[in-house]
Write a protein that holds these residues in place. Structure first.
Motif, mmCIF file in Angstrom:
data_model
loop_
_atom_site.group_PDB
_atom_site.id
_atom_site.type_symbol
_atom_site.label_atom_id
_atom_site.label_comp_id
_atom_site.label_asym_id
_atom_site.label_seq_id
_atom_site.Cartn_x
_atom_site.Cartn_y
_atom_site.Cartn_z
ATOM 1 N N GLY A 172 -14.536 -8.728 -4.791
ATOM 2 C CA GLY A 172 -14.375 -7.550 -3.955
ATOM 3 C C GLY A 172 -13.110 -7.539 -3.131
ATOM 4 O O GLY A 172 -12.980 -6.713 -2.216
ATOM 5 N N ASP A 173 -12.180 -8.431 -3.433
ATOM 6 C CA ASP A 173 -10.966 -8.568 -2.624
ATOM 7 C C ASP A 173 -9.731 -8.200 -3.436
ATOM 8 O O ASP A 173 -9.729 -8.246 -4.663
ATOM 9 N N VAL A 174 -8.663 -7.860 -2.684
ATOM 10 C CA VAL A 174 -7.368 -7.535 -3.276
ATOM 11 C C VAL A 174 -6.324 -8.461 -2.669
ATOM 12 O O VAL A 174 -6.301 -8.669 -1.450
ATOM 13 N N LYS A 175 -5.469 -9.021 -3.527
ATOM 14 C CA LYS A 175 -4.365 -9.847 -3.054
ATOM 15 C C LYS A 175 -3.049 -9.201 -3.483
ATOM 16 O O LYS A 175 -2.914 -8.754 -4.625
ATOM 17 N N LEU A 176 -2.108 -9.151 -2.556
ATOM 18 C CA LEU A 176 -0.798 -8.570 -2.810
ATOM 19 C C LEU A 176 0.219 -9.686 -2.910
ATOM 20 O O LEU A 176 0.263 -10.582 -2.060
ATOM 21 N N TRP A 177 1.066 -9.640 -3.938
ATOM 22 C CA TRP A 177 2.012 -10.701 -4.235
ATOM 23 C C TRP A 177 3.429 -10.153 -4.263
ATOM 24 O O TRP A 177 3.657 -8.983 -4.573
ATOM 25 N N ASP A 178 4.367 -11.026 -3.930
ATOM 26 C CA ASP A 178 5.791 -10.764 -4.101
ATOM 27 C C ASP A 178 6.307 -11.798 -5.090
ATOM 28 O O ASP A 178 6.226 -13.005 -4.828
ATOM 29 N N GLN A 179 6.802 -11.338 -6.245
ATOM 30 C CA GLN A 179 7.208 -12.298 -7.282
ATOM 31 C C GLN A 179 8.351 -13.183 -6.836
ATOM 32 O O GLN A 179 8.592 -14.238 -7.418
ATOM 33 N N ARG A 180 9.074 -12.797 -5.759
ATOM 34 C CA ARG A 180 10.122 -13.660 -5.242
ATOM 35 C C ARG A 180 9.557 -14.797 -4.399
ATOM 36 O O ARG A 180 10.234 -15.782 -4.138
ATOM 37 N N LYS A 181 8.304 -14.657 -3.948
ATOM 38 C CA LYS A 181 7.648 -15.686 -3.140
ATOM 39 C C LYS A 181 6.274 -15.931 -3.744
ATOM 40 O O LYS A 181 5.261 -15.512 -3.197
ATOM 41 N N GLY A 182 6.258 -16.606 -4.874
ATOM 42 C CA GLY A 182 5.033 -16.715 -5.638
ATOM 43 C C GLY A 182 4.102 -17.831 -5.244
ATOM 44 O O GLY A 182 3.105 -18.047 -5.913
ATOM 45 N N SER A 183 4.403 -18.573 -4.173
ATOM 46 C CA SER A 183 3.541 -19.703 -3.818
ATOM 47 C C SER A 183 2.202 -19.253 -3.256
ATOM 48 O O SER A 183 1.209 -19.939 -3.396
ATOM 49 N N ALA A 184 2.151 -18.102 -2.618
ATOM 50 C CA ALA A 184 0.919 -17.620 -2.001
ATOM 51 C C ALA A 184 1.001 -16.106 -1.878
ATOM 52 O O ALA A 184 2.096 -15.538 -1.808
ATOM 53 N N PRO A 185 -0.151 -15.421 -1.861
ATOM 54 C CA PRO A 185 -0.114 -13.962 -1.669
ATOM 55 C C PRO A 185 0.424 -13.602 -0.299
ATOM 56 O O PRO A 185 0.190 -14.311 0.681
ATOM 57 N N MET A 186 1.156 -12.496 -0.221
ATOM 58 C CA MET A 186 1.728 -12.081 1.049
ATOM 59 C C MET A 186 0.723 -11.306 1.883
ATOM 60 O O MET A 186 0.924 -11.150 3.090
ATOM 61 N N GLN A 187 -0.375 -10.820 1.275
ATOM 62 C CA GLN A 187 -1.387 -10.088 2.035
ATOM 63 C C GLN A 187 -2.726 -10.170 1.311
ATOM 64 O O GLN A 187 -2.790 -10.308 0.091
ATOM 65 N N VAL A 223 -1.258 -0.512 2.507
ATOM 66 C CA VAL A 223 -1.100 -1.958 2.627
ATOM 67 C C VAL A 223 -0.382 -2.352 3.912
ATOM 68 O O VAL A 223 -0.400 -3.528 4.292
ATOM 69 N N CYS A 224 0.267 -1.405 4.586
ATOM 70 C CA CYS A 224 0.898 -1.724 5.865
ATOM 71 C C CYS A 224 -0.133 -1.865 6.973
ATOM 72 O O CYS A 224 0.146 -2.453 8.012
ATOM 73 N N ASN A 225 -1.318 -1.312 6.784
ATOM 74 C CA ASN A 225 -2.400 -1.424 7.757
ATOM 75 C C ASN A 225 -3.704 -1.445 6.983
ATOM 76 O O ASN A 225 -4.421 -0.439 6.905
ATOM 77 N N ALA A 226 -3.995 -2.597 6.377
ATOM 78 C CA ALA A 226 -5.078 -2.684 5.399
ATOM 79 C C ALA A 226 -6.362 -3.261 5.977
ATOM 80 O O ALA A 226 -7.222 -3.714 5.224
ATOM 81 N N ARG A 227 -6.514 -3.268 7.290
ATOM 82 C CA ARG A 227 -7.763 -3.797 7.850
ATOM 83 C C ARG A 227 -8.950 -2.928 7.462
ATOM 84 O O ARG A 227 -10.062 -3.427 7.311
ATOM 85 N N ARG A 228 -8.714 -1.638 7.330
ATOM 86 C CA ARG A 228 -9.774 -0.745 6.892
ATOM 87 C C ARG A 228 -9.171 0.324 5.996
ATOM 88 O O ARG A 228 -7.979 0.603 6.059
ATOM 89 N N ALA A 229 -10.020 0.901 5.139
ATOM 90 C CA ALA A 229 -9.547 1.925 4.214
ATOM 91 C C ALA A 229 -9.181 3.193 4.974
ATOM 92 O O ALA A 229 -9.806 3.547 5.982
ATOM 93 N N GLU A 230 -8.129 3.882 4.471
ATOM 94 C CA GLU A 230 -7.744 5.159 5.071
ATOM 95 C C GLU A 230 -8.849 6.193 4.897
ATOM 96 O O GLU A 230 -9.177 6.915 5.830
ATOM 97 N N PHE A 231 -9.422 6.263 3.723
ATOM 98 C CA PHE A 231 -10.590 7.114 3.493
ATOM 99 C C PHE A 231 -11.311 6.610 2.255
ATOM 100 O O PHE A 231 -10.762 5.844 1.454
#
Length: 875
Positions: A172-187, A223-231
């Motif tokens: 049930g989770d989403v992880k956001l990645w930056d391929q330039r920093k692949g060691s860990a998800p950025m969010q 994703v800039c404010n992902a604590r809760r869904a916009e709708f």
């Protein structure tokens, strides 16, 4: 209530013999691929004959999981399918389908894949083995990058706008990645309590995405404010897929095939009005397995949706203008430049790899330049449009950026229609900003913001009232002087008004401007401020309470009085200190409990118990392993790991492992054991090792300048004439500060690790000092094996009372006797001592302190007033 209309489709074909469960449409919208266990079929969607299908047999005991065509025009002949743990890359050319690559790296079934939308060579795949692999078709032997997600990955998709970002789903989770920093998800986004079946990035915004879940909802996140869904869009069934439409505010959803066998329709929503679907597509007799949008042809106002069902039927639906209007899109109001977007997109795809610098420049552009309005910025089309106003003059400026910009090629500036300015003024504006741009790109520097600032300033100067004769007469001189003052600071960074900094003991300090101050500075001056003072009277500071900093919030107040009202306005600049120790590997509680005793076995057992007390079972295993590998054991045992060559290699591996995991505490503690175990191992052979006079002499020479607290044997200090350089204590305990290269003599390979271990000890000692654990810090520093640094500065010496030779230490190196006695107890001084700089008498520090607390004259009876005389020398 949903409108269940009898939707019309203009293409329908049925092929039960294919048994396909995956479908993909190519980037041109011409071909559709249908893949199954027995066949891979290619169908031309423009061919009206439903039976005209090219079939290519394949023999596999596994079904095809996912299929997708390369979305770029550069490699639009490539498509890929997943089969269990393998990816098959196929090439469609000249009516033939040929397998060109077989990608193998996953160890469990592949759950999803996605081509990069800008780089034609990149492909992302995810699997139940928890890994996300990024493949480069130019070298397909192994993944170019592997991302470890711990949990099973079910969906992966590249961002449609930002080329470096991708998202994956895990239960049930989403992880956001930056391929330039692949060691860990950025969010990390905790999106649903149930499993996520579908993921889709918005085609209009790089920060918007949707997730469809088993809990019968579709959630929209920023994703800039992902604590809760916009709708949230709520349905009456689990949602299998939810994807944005290429027009308006539309969204198409289908239910989960495995759970709702009776539901065979698709729903079209306007996500700005989520009460019910605006349209329902009815036509399939079984659940929909896959659907994709077909590329719109130039001049055609209709969109087309291609769907494939479990009933082995392919339908192509025409989305007419009235359906588009229900989703907030009116084809009749489409502007001319958007009608040509297909041509521009084709050109942008070819140059998408080099758009990143322009995208960064657009994102960092200060859009609050006075008298300037930014109308449009499109880094795909490499275009920018602005409007400047000054003295009732309006100038529209279009800026086009060639593909090679800013590498020696300047942008092209044009005065757009609708401008209200004289032709001479427009010509001078273009000449000035073009010259500025050429000077910048000659040094491979971006030039947009300096040119726009100069554009506004020159427009203001050229359109001033000409009635001022002095101004008109000296205009060229004034212009050049003002331009120098206006643009010399164009490259000066804006003062940092907000930021965050990690401390070395588990703290995160954040600061920012007050809300009132940000609102009050909506319009800034054309010149870049050089200091915080230029931003106004709102500054940052600390509020001190009883000599100590407040633990969480620091408020600095500034009072301003208006001209007509004596109302006091209090502005607050908030500095927040967060405790992030729970996110770090180091633990103060462990630092308080850890010991460094004389016995390695005792050290490991006590430290293992300390780790168990806070339930760090990984450290318990490490300490147990360290005891087996380092500690000396009984003679009757057949195997002693501390004598085995692999024993110390195992400790080195443990230290390197914890250092890579940024666990400085464990790396330093194990580094202390590295020499300690060897010392215990050699304790029984000390007499044999020091039997020869040559070894004894060499040992004395090495220990001559060493601290008496150094317990590491000399063999770890000096090897083959090379001495470890003293590592100074640094103010940061980051392992990034470790000097990897030695500027002086080369370090022998077998002693390189010892140099690293010394750094770990020093950095950990600095951390203990910041925690206030001074005793623990002293224990760690005892294990340093580097020689003491030579003293630099004033040094006081005494004369030996026996041979009268200068003495630096307590024992005289000339006569081998104790150099001096205390004038109060007449016993030789071995520890801390104090002496008068005038008469030279002194003794034990405690005795001298007790004497001078009640007396003023020297205890020797010489009559010297020691305290006053010594103070006079320093004054």
């Amino acid at each position: 209530m949903a409108l269940r209309w009898s939707s019309e489709f203009f293409t329908a074909m049925e092929h039960r013999d294919l048994q396909a469960n995956a479908m993909a449409v190519d980037s041109t919208g011409t071909y559709v691929l249908l893949a199954g266990r027995r066949y891979i079929a290619i169908k031309d969607l423009d061919d009206v004959d439903p039976d005209n299908v090219r079939k290519f047999p394949r023999q596999s005991k596994y079904d095809v999981g996912v299929a997708e065509w390369n979305p770029t025009s550069y490699h639009n002949e490539l498509c890929v399918i997943s089969c269990n743990q393998r990816l098959e890359v196929l090439t469609w050319r000249m009516g033939e389908l040929i397998q060109t690559h077989s990608l193998r790296a996953h160890t469990r079934v592949i759950t999803d894949l996605n081509w990069h939308r800008f780089d034609p060579n990149l492909l992302a795949s995810c699997s139940a083995d928890t890994f996300i692999h990024i493949w480069d078709m130019r070298d397909a032997r192994r993944p170019a990058l592997s991302l470890s997600a711990i949990a099973e990955a079910s969906q992966v998709q590249w961002n449609r706008i930002s080329p470096n970002f991708l998202a994956t789903t895990h239960d049930g989770d989403v992880k956001l990645w930056d391929q330039r920093k692949g060691s860990a998800p950025m969010q990390y986004i905790a999106a649903h309590l149930s499993k996520i079946h579908g993921l889709d990035w918005s085609p209009h915004s790089e920060t918007q995405l949707t997730t469809s879940s088993q809990d019968s909802t579709v959630k929209f996140f920023d994703v800039c404010n992902a604590r809760r869904a916009e709708f949230v869009l709520t349905t009456n069934a689990p949602v299998w897929r939810a994807r944005y439409t290429p027009f308006g505010n539309g969204l198409v959803t289908v239910v989960v095939p495995q759970l709702r066998r009776g539901e065979t329709s698709l729903h079209l929503w306007n996500y700005t009005n989520r009460s019910s679907p605006v349209h329902t597509f009815i036509g399939h007799r079984d659940v929909v397995l896959e659907f994709e949008w077909r590329r719109q042809r130039p001049g055609d106002s209709d969109y087309q949706l291609v769907t494939w069902s479990k009933d082995q039927t392919l339908l192509v639906w025409r989305i007419e203008p009235y359906l588009q209007k229900l989703c907030g899109h009116d084809p009749e109001e489409v502007r001319a430049d958007e009608l040509e977007s297909d041509v521009m997109e084709t050109a942008s795809e070819a140059s998408a790899v080099i758009t990143q610098p322009l995208q960064q420049e657009f994102s960092l552009l200060n859009v609050l330049i006075s008298n300037l309005e930014v109308n449009k910025m499109d880094y795909f089309k490499r275009f920018c449009s602005v409007t400047a106003t000054a003295n009732n003059c309006v100038v529209n400026l279009n800026v086009s950026f060639p593909n090679m910009y800013p590498n020696g090629v300047a942008p092209v500036f044009q005065i757009a229609p609708g401008s209200k300015v004289k032709e001479s003024v427009a010509s001078q504006l273009l000449q000035t900003i073009t010259q500025t741009a050429q000077q910048r790109v000659a040094k491979n520097r971006t030039c947009l913001e300096p040119c726009l600032r100069q554009f506004v300033a020159v427009l203001e100067q050229l359109t001033n009232d000409p009635s001022d004769s002095n101004r008109s007469q000296h205009r060229p001189i004034l212009e050049s002087a003002e331009m120098v003052g206006s643009f010399n600071d164009a490259c000066v960074p804006f003062p940092r008004t907000s930021g965050a900094k990690f401390g070395s003991v588990g703290t995160l300090v954040c600061f920012g401007q007050s809300l009132r101050h940000r609102r009050g500075n909506a319009k800034v001056d054309a010149t870049t401020p050089r200091a915080l003072s230029a931003l106004g009277s709102n500054k940052f500071g600390y509020k001190i309470n009883n000599g100590h900093n407040l633990p969480s919030y620091f408020l600095h107040k500034h009072r301003h009085r208006s001209k007509y009202h004596h109302k006091t306005i209090v502005q607050k600049s908030v500095i927040t200190v967060y405790d992030v120790s729970g996110l770090l590997a180091e633990s103060r509680q462990l630092a308080e409990q850890y010991v460094l005793d004389d016995s390695v076995s005792r050290i490991c057992k006590l430290n293992s118990e300390a780790a168990a007390s806070i339930e760090r079972w990984d450290l318990v295993q490490a300490w147990t392993l360290a005891e087996l590998a380092v500690a000396s054991q009984q003679e009757e045992e057949d195997m002693q790991w501390s004598k085995h060559p692999f024993g110390y290699q195992l400790i080195e591996s443990l230290i390197s492992h914890y250092a890579k995991q940024s666990d400085l505490q464990m790396a330093a503690m194990l580094s202390c054991l590295y020499g300690k175990g060897q010392e215990e191992l050699n304790s029984k052979k000390t007499s044999q090792c020091l039997a020869s006079s040559q070894q004894l002499t060499r040992g004395k020479r090495l220990l001559k300048n060493s601290s008496p607290y150094h317990t590491i044997p000399p063999a770890d200090v000096v090897a083959e004439g090379w001495v470890f350089p003293l590592l100074r204590t640094v103010r940061s305990n980051s392992l990034d500060n470790f000097p990897l290269e030695e500027k002086h003599a080369p370090v022998p390979q077998k002693y390189q690790c010892s140099k690293q271990f010394e750094y770990y000890k020093l950095a950990y000692a600095e951390m203990l000092h910041r925690w206030g654990l001074l005793y623990n810090r002293a224990e760690v520093l005892k294990f340093l094996c580097t020689p003491a640094e030579a003293h630099k500065g004033v040094e006081f010496l005494i004369d030996c009372q026996h041979c009268l030779k200068p003495v630096k230490n307590n024992a005289c190196p000339n006569c081998k006797k104790l150099a001096f006695n205390c004038v109060i107890c007449h016993i030789s001084v071995r520890g801390s001592s104090n002496f008068c700089l005038v008469c030279g008498h002194g003794g034990h520090t405690q005795h001298m302190e007790r004497w001078f607390s009640r007396n003023k004259i020297c205890p020797s009876g010489c009559g010297c007033n020691c305290l006053i005389e010594t103070a006079g020398i320093f004054s």
